[in-house]
Scaffold this motif. Structure first.
Motif, PDB file in Angstrom:
ATOM      1  N   ILE A  27      73.925 -29.123  27.994  1.00 19.55           N
ATOM      2  CA  ILE A  27      73.880 -27.719  28.400  1.00 19.55           C
ATOM      3  C   ILE A  27      74.199 -26.835  27.196  1.00 19.55           C
ATOM      4  O   ILE A  27      75.208 -27.046  26.510  1.00 19.55           O
ATOM      5  CB  ILE A  27      74.911 -27.431  29.521  1.00 19.55           C
ATOM      6  N   CYS A  28      73.360 -25.826  26.958  1.00 14.53           N
ATOM      7  CA  CYS A  28      73.572 -24.893  25.847  1.00 14.53           C
ATOM      8  C   CYS A  28      74.793 -24.016  26.128  1.00 14.53           C
ATOM      9  O   CYS A  28      74.893 -23.384  27.179  1.00 14.53           O
ATOM     10  CB  CYS A  28      72.342 -24.023  25.635  1.00 14.53           C
ATOM     11  N   HIS A  78      66.643 -23.009  15.062  1.00 17.99           N
ATOM     12  CA  HIS A  78      67.801 -22.673  15.890  1.00 17.99           C
ATOM     13  C   HIS A  78      68.910 -23.699  15.682  1.00 17.99           C
ATOM     14  O   HIS A  78      68.646 -24.862  15.378  1.00 17.99           O
ATOM     15  CB  HIS A  78      67.413 -22.665  17.375  1.00 17.99           C
ATOM     16  N   ARG A  79      70.140 -23.236  15.877  1.00 19.03           N
ATOM     17  CA  ARG A  79      71.306 -24.116  15.888  1.00 19.03           C
ATOM     18  C   ARG A  79      72.076 -23.791  17.163  1.00 19.03           C
ATOM     19  O   ARG A  79      72.554 -22.671  17.334  1.00 19.03           O
ATOM     20  CB  ARG A  79      72.188 -23.889  14.660  1.00 19.03           C
ATOM     21  N   ASP A  80      72.175 -24.754  18.055  1.00 17.94           N
ATOM     22  CA  ASP A  80      72.866 -24.554  19.325  1.00 17.94           C
ATOM     23  C   ASP A  80      74.108 -25.426  19.399  1.00 17.94           C
ATOM     24  O   ASP A  80      74.123 -26.566  18.913  1.00 17.94           O
ATOM     25  CB  ASP A  80      71.964 -24.936  20.512  1.00 17.94           C
ATOM     26  N   THR A  81      75.120 -24.883  20.039  1.00 16.33           N
ATOM     27  CA  THR A  81      76.278 -25.682  20.446  1.00 16.33           C
ATOM     28  C   THR A  81      76.009 -26.082  21.890  1.00 16.33           C
ATOM     29  O   THR A  81      75.644 -25.225  22.710  1.00 16.33           O
ATOM     30  CB  THR A  81      77.580 -24.870  20.335  1.00 16.33           C
ATOM     31  N   VAL A  82      76.142 -27.363  22.183  1.00 14.75           N
ATOM     32  CA  VAL A  82      75.840 -27.864  23.522  1.00 14.75           C
ATOM     33  C   VAL A  82      77.043 -28.607  24.101  1.00 14.75           C
ATOM     34  O   VAL A  82      77.875 -29.139  23.359  1.00 14.75           O
ATOM     35  CB  VAL A  82      74.606 -28.798  23.523  1.00 14.75           C
ATOM     36  N   ARG A  83      77.106 -28.602  25.430  1.00 15.19           N
ATOM     37  CA  ARG A  83      78.092 -29.427  26.132  1.00 15.19           C
ATOM     38  C   ARG A  83      77.400 -30.742  26.463  1.00 15.19           C
ATOM     39  O   ARG A  83      76.345 -30.764  27.107  1.00 15.19           O
ATOM     40  CB  ARG A  83      78.606 -28.748  27.395  1.00 15.19           C
ATOM     41  N   LEU A  84      77.992 -31.813  25.988  1.00 17.34           N
ATOM     42  CA  LEU A  84      77.437 -33.143  26.196  1.00 17.34           C
ATOM     43  C   LEU A  84      77.777 -33.656  27.590  1.00 17.34           C
ATOM     44  O   LEU A  84      78.670 -33.118  28.255  1.00 17.34           O
ATOM     45  CB  LEU A  84      77.990 -34.089  25.123  1.00 17.34           C
ATOM     46  N   ASP A  96      79.545 -35.981  28.557  1.00 15.13           N
ATOM     47  CA  ASP A  96      80.956 -36.369  28.719  1.00 15.13           C
ATOM     48  C   ASP A  96      81.906 -35.180  28.608  1.00 15.13           C
ATOM     49  O   ASP A  96      83.126 -35.344  28.618  1.00 15.13           O
ATOM     50  CB  ASP A  96      81.341 -37.455  27.712  1.00 15.13           C
ATOM     51  N   GLY A  97      81.346 -33.949  28.484  1.00 15.46           N
ATOM     52  CA  GLY A  97      82.163 -32.740  28.409  1.00 15.46           C
ATOM     53  C   GLY A  97      82.484 -32.290  27.000  1.00 15.46           C
ATOM     54  O   GLY A  97      82.937 -31.161  26.797  1.00 15.46           O
ATOM     55  N   LYS A  98      82.307 -33.125  26.018  1.00 13.65           N
ATOM     56  CA  LYS A  98      82.548 -32.735  24.623  1.00 13.65           C
ATOM     57  C   LYS A  98      81.425 -31.822  24.157  1.00 13.65           C
ATOM     58  O   LYS A  98      80.420 -31.647  24.846  1.00 13.65           O
ATOM     59  CB  LYS A  98      82.619 -33.974  23.733  1.00 13.65           C
ATOM     60  N   GLN A  99      81.607 -31.232  22.974  1.00 11.46           N
ATOM     61  CA  GLN A  99      80.573 -30.368  22.422  1.00 11.46           C
ATOM     62  C   GLN A  99      79.895 -31.029  21.223  1.00 11.46           C
ATOM     63  O   GLN A  99      80.486 -31.856  20.539  1.00 11.46           O
ATOM     64  CB  GLN A  99      81.160 -29.017  22.002  1.00 11.46           C
ATOM     65  N   GLY A 100      78.641 -30.651  21.014  1.00 10.69           N
ATOM     66  CA  GLY A 100      77.867 -31.138  19.882  1.00 10.69           C
ATOM     67  C   GLY A 100      76.994 -30.017  19.352  1.00 10.69           C
ATOM     68  O   GLY A 100      76.885 -28.952  19.970  1.00 10.69           O
ATOM     69  N   VAL A 101      76.364 -30.261  18.222  1.00  6.35           N
ATOM     70  CA  VAL A 101      75.475 -29.277  17.601  1.00  6.35           C
ATOM     71  C   VAL A 101      74.063 -29.848  17.578  1.00  6.35           C
ATOM     72  O   VAL A 101      73.859 -31.019  17.251  1.00  6.35           O
ATOM     73  CB  VAL A 101      75.935 -28.935  16.157  1.00  6.35           C
ATOM     74  N   ARG A 102      73.101 -29.016  17.951  1.00  9.05           N
ATOM     75  CA  ARG A 102      71.688 -29.402  17.926  1.00  9.05           C
ATOM     76  C   ARG A 102      70.930 -28.375  17.095  1.00  9.05           C
ATOM     77  O   ARG A 102      70.948 -27.178  17.393  1.00  9.05           O
ATOM     78  CB  ARG A 102      71.086 -29.451  19.344  1.00  9.05           C
ATOM     79  N   PRO A 104      55.258 -34.426  19.370  1.00 15.46           N
ATOM     80  CA  PRO A 104      55.296 -35.237  18.153  1.00 15.46           C
ATOM     81  C   PRO A 104      56.668 -35.432  17.513  1.00 15.46           C
ATOM     82  O   PRO A 104      56.873 -36.417  16.817  1.00 15.46           O
ATOM     83  CB  PRO A 104      54.368 -34.497  17.201  1.00 15.46           C
ATOM     84  N   CYS A 105      57.584 -34.513  17.707  1.00 18.11           N
ATOM     85  CA  CYS A 105      58.857 -34.574  16.969  1.00 18.11           C
ATOM     86  C   CYS A 105      60.018 -34.215  17.881  1.00 18.11           C
ATOM     87  O   CYS A 105      60.757 -33.265  17.626  1.00 18.11           O
ATOM     88  CB  CYS A 105      58.816 -33.612  15.786  1.00 18.11           C
ATOM     89  N   ILE A 106      60.243 -34.970  18.941  1.00 20.31           N
ATOM     90  CA  ILE A 106      61.198 -34.593  19.983  1.00 20.31           C
ATOM     91  C   ILE A 106      62.647 -34.527  19.516  1.00 20.31           C
ATOM     92  O   ILE A 106      63.470 -33.892  20.166  1.00 20.31           O
ATOM     93  CB  ILE A 106      61.089 -35.524  21.213  1.00 20.31           C
ATOM     94  N   GLY A 107      62.959 -35.117  18.396  1.00 26.02           N
ATOM     95  CA  GLY A 107      64.329 -35.077  17.891  1.00 26.02           C
ATOM     96  C   GLY A 107      64.700 -33.759  17.240  1.00 26.02           C
ATOM     97  O   GLY A 107      65.879 -33.428  17.118  1.00 26.02           O
ATOM     98  N   TYR A 108      63.690 -32.971  16.804  1.00 31.10           N
ATOM     99  CA  TYR A 108      64.021 -31.724  16.117  1.00 31.10           C
ATOM    100  C   TYR A 108      63.026 -30.594  16.349  1.00 31.10           C
ATOM    101  O   TYR A 108      63.075 -29.573  15.655  1.00 31.10           O
ATOM    102  CB  TYR A 108      64.182 -31.965  14.613  1.00 31.10           C
ATOM    103  N   SER A 109      62.130 -30.720  17.329  1.00 34.55           N
ATOM    104  CA  SER A 109      61.172 -29.651  17.579  1.00 34.55           C
ATOM    105  C   SER A 109      60.745 -29.643  19.046  1.00 34.55           C
ATOM    106  O   SER A 109      60.685 -30.701  19.682  1.00 34.55           O
ATOM    107  CB  SER A 109      59.933 -29.853  16.690  1.00 34.55           C
TER     108      SER A 109
END
Length: 181
Positions: free
Chosen positions: A8-9, A24-30, A32-38, A113-118
């Motif tokens: 979740i963004c 874009h650079r998003d902070t997301v809730r993973l 497990d409740g922790k946060q990550g950057v995408r 084609p590039c689901i990890g970064y686009s």
């Protein structure tokens, strides 16, 4: 199960606004409740066209691709303009790049084609009943058009001459819809 994997963004920022791409650079809730950057690229989408000549050969292009610093063998393709219908885009790109128009159009599917970064999606079309009317390349666009059979194209994938993901995916579809059962 999908809900258990969803991120979740929490916060989103655009870090680059380009002519074609937006980063874009998003902070997301993973999950497990922790946060990550995408970090990811927003792309307007594109089409790829499997254009079948009356003799059964397919139309290919040789085009220099700057990010990789070399010429690639590809099927005709191009970016979807804002608000543009995907079939209209496919028709436009086929004419601009190859000079051909088609009597018959069929939407086959979509690839990412590039689901990890686009978020780019590429809509796959089959065009047949081709007639040559004359190409009108975009300013600054240089390419060479040539025919290749489906068998030759499949061999080019296997021997490494064709490495472009959209072309490989479209050839998978071509093998399904153009080969005798």
């Amino acid at each position: 199960m999908a809900a258990e994997l969803t991120e979740i963004c929490v916060r989103s920022e655009q870090v680059f606004d380009g002519v074609l791409l937006n980063v874009h650079r998003d902070t997301v809730r993973l999950p497990d409740g922790k946060q990550g950057v995408r970090e990811y690229i927003r792309h307007p989408g594109a089409v790829v066209v499997i254009a079948q000549l009356p003799d059964g050969h397919l139309i290919f292009e040789r085009q220099f691709r700057y990010p990789c610093g070399r010429v690639f063998i590809e099927l005709p393709a191009g970016k979807i303009d804002a608000g543009e219908d995907i079939e209209r885009c496919a028709r436009r790109e086929l004419l601009e790049e190859t000079g051909y128009v088609a009597d018959s159009w069929r939407h086959l599917g979509v690839m990412h084609p590039c689901i990890g970064y686009s978020d780019e999606r590429i809509e796959i079309f089959l065009a047949s009943g081709l007639r040559h009317e004359g190409a009108s390349l975009d300013d600054g666009e240089y390419l060479e058009i040539f025919p290749m059979s489906l068998d030759e194209a499949e061999a080019a994938v296997l021997d490494g001459r064709i490495t472009d993901a959209k072309t490989i995916t479209a050839l998978f579809w071509a093998a399904k819809v153009l080969s005798p059962a």
